[in-house]
Design a protein around this motif. Structure first.
Motif, PDB file in Angstrom:
ATOM      1  N   UNK A  93      81.423  59.306  47.898  1.00  0.00           N
ATOM      2  CA  UNK A  93      82.214  60.380  48.515  1.00  0.00           C
ATOM      3  C   UNK A  93      81.576  61.746  48.306  1.00  0.00           C
ATOM      4  N   UNK A  94      80.950  61.964  47.159  1.00  0.00           N
ATOM      5  CA  UNK A  94      80.345  63.271  46.883  1.00  0.00           C
ATOM      6  C   UNK A  94      79.090  63.516  47.715  1.00  0.00           C
ATOM      7  N   UNK A  95      78.250  62.496  47.871  1.00  0.00           N
ATOM      8  CA  UNK A  95      76.964  62.711  48.532  1.00  0.00           C
ATOM      9  C   UNK A  95      76.981  62.384  50.022  1.00  0.00           C
ATOM     10  N   UNK A  96      77.935  61.598  50.492  1.00  0.00           N
ATOM     11  CA  UNK A  96      77.991  61.265  51.915  1.00  0.00           C
ATOM     12  C   UNK A  96      78.152  62.524  52.756  1.00  0.00           C
ATOM     13  N   UNK A  97      79.002  63.431  52.308  1.00  0.00           N
ATOM     14  CA  UNK A  97      79.208  64.683  53.048  1.00  0.00           C
ATOM     15  C   UNK A  97      77.921  65.502  53.117  1.00  0.00           C
ATOM     16  N   UNK A  98      77.122  65.456  52.043  1.00  0.00           N
ATOM     17  CA  UNK A  98      75.897  66.256  52.008  1.00  0.00           C
ATOM     18  C   UNK A  98      74.876  65.800  53.045  1.00  0.00           C
ATOM     19  N   UNK A  99      74.945  64.534  53.432  1.00  0.00           N
ATOM     20  CA  UNK A  99      73.999  64.019  54.422  1.00  0.00           C
ATOM     21  C   UNK A  99      74.672  63.767  55.774  1.00  0.00           C
ATOM     22  N   UNK A 100      75.916  64.231  55.907  1.00  0.00           N
ATOM     23  CA  UNK A 100      76.603  64.128  57.189  1.00  0.00           C
ATOM     24  C   UNK A 100      77.079  62.729  57.530  1.00  0.00           C
ATOM     25  N   UNK A 101      77.425  61.938  56.543  1.00  0.00           N
ATOM     26  CA  UNK A 101      77.924  60.576  56.766  1.00  0.00           C
ATOM     27  C   UNK A 101      79.322  60.452  56.192  1.00  0.00           C
ATOM     28  N   UNK A 102      80.011  59.368  56.569  1.00  0.00           N
ATOM     29  CA  UNK A 102      81.352  59.132  56.054  1.00  0.00           C
ATOM     30  C   UNK A 102      81.319  58.431  54.698  1.00  0.00           C
ATOM     31  N   UNK A 103      80.342  57.561  54.506  1.00  0.00           N
ATOM     32  CA  UNK A 103      80.234  56.858  53.225  1.00  0.00           C
ATOM     33  C   UNK A 103      78.796  56.386  53.032  1.00  0.00           C
ATOM     34  N   UNK A 104      78.529  55.920  51.827  1.00  0.00           N
ATOM     35  CA  UNK A 104      77.208  55.407  51.482  1.00  0.00           C
ATOM     36  C   UNK A 104      77.320  53.949  51.053  1.00  0.00           C
ATOM     37  N   UNK A 105      76.357  53.163  51.461  1.00  0.00           N
ATOM     38  CA  UNK A 105      76.238  51.802  50.944  1.00  0.00           C
ATOM     39  C   UNK A 105      75.211  51.882  49.824  1.00  0.00           C
ATOM     40  N   UNK A 106      75.665  51.677  48.590  1.00  0.00           N
ATOM     41  CA  UNK A 106      74.841  51.953  47.421  1.00  0.00           C
ATOM     42  C   UNK A 106      74.213  50.687  46.856  1.00  0.00           C
ATOM     43  N   UNK A 107      72.912  50.784  46.600  1.00  0.00           N
ATOM     44  CA  UNK A 107      72.172  49.764  45.861  1.00  0.00           C
ATOM     45  C   UNK A 107      71.726  50.418  44.564  1.00  0.00           C
ATOM     46  N   UNK A 108      71.997  49.753  43.448  1.00  0.00           N
ATOM     47  CA  UNK A 108      71.651  50.332  42.149  1.00  0.00           C
ATOM     48  C   UNK A 108      70.396  49.672  41.592  1.00  0.00           C
TER      49      UNK A 108
END
Length: 178
Positions: A127-142
């Motif tokens: 939620x914090x970084x999706x807005x910074x890149x203009x997306x609604x959400x991120x699919x995260x791989x750790x």
């Protein structure tokens, strides 16, 4: 998009057809499953390139690998098989995955951390970084990287956000040494 023009064209055609038929989400889920299967099983690609196997046997193999898959995806794979383009399959799947993510406002992100992240931490990062890149959400791989000491480094496409302790120490060293 991939470097393969042919793969890109197949992916765009599949994407547009899935959107028109209203099955984009289920085709995307099938594509993700197929990508996982291909990454763990290299024999599938080898079998698809064997001239000794008939087209009908290859079609049966595709149907066996994707039981319950959307018919649209199966038909696209059959068209690729008939056109002798199965060597483009990985590019097609990756391009389709990117198109589907773009349409749904999702971006792929890789988080480098010193430990596995909890689901709450992943949600907070998304939620914090999706807005910074203009997306609604991120699919995260750790990816676990103990040399970070603490904090995280996040990569979304070609953008990197680094709040790791090792990065902060390197910056401090550069500042002090000059």
């Amino acid at each position: 998009m991939s470097r393969s023009i042919v793969g890109e064209r197949y992916a765009i055609a599949l994407f547009k057809a899935a959107q028109e038929q209203g099955v984009l989400i289920s085709v995307h889920e099938n594509v993700i499953e197929l990508q996982k299967a291909l990454s763990t099983n290299e024999e599938f690609s080898e079998l698809m390139s064997m001239p000794q196997l008939s087209l009908q046997k290859k079609r049966s193999l595709i149907a066996a690998v994707l039981p319950g898959a959307e018919q649209l995806l199966l038909n696209a794979l059959y068209v690729m098989l008939d056109a002798n383009r199965m060597d483009e399959l990985n590019d097609v799947l990756e391009d389709f995955h990117q198109l589907a993510n773009g349409a749904s406002g999702v971006a792929e992100a890789t988080v480098y951390a010193t430990r596995e992240l909890t689901s709450q931490e992943q949600t907070a990062i998304s939620s914090a970084f999706a807005r910074k890149v203009g997306k609604q959400s991120l699919h995260i791989t750790t990816i676990i990287e103990p040399q970070l000491i603490g904090g995280i480094r996040l990569q979304i496409g070609n953008r990197i956000f680094d709040s790791s302790i090792s990065n902060k120490l390197n910056n401090l060293q550069r500042t002090l040494i000059g």
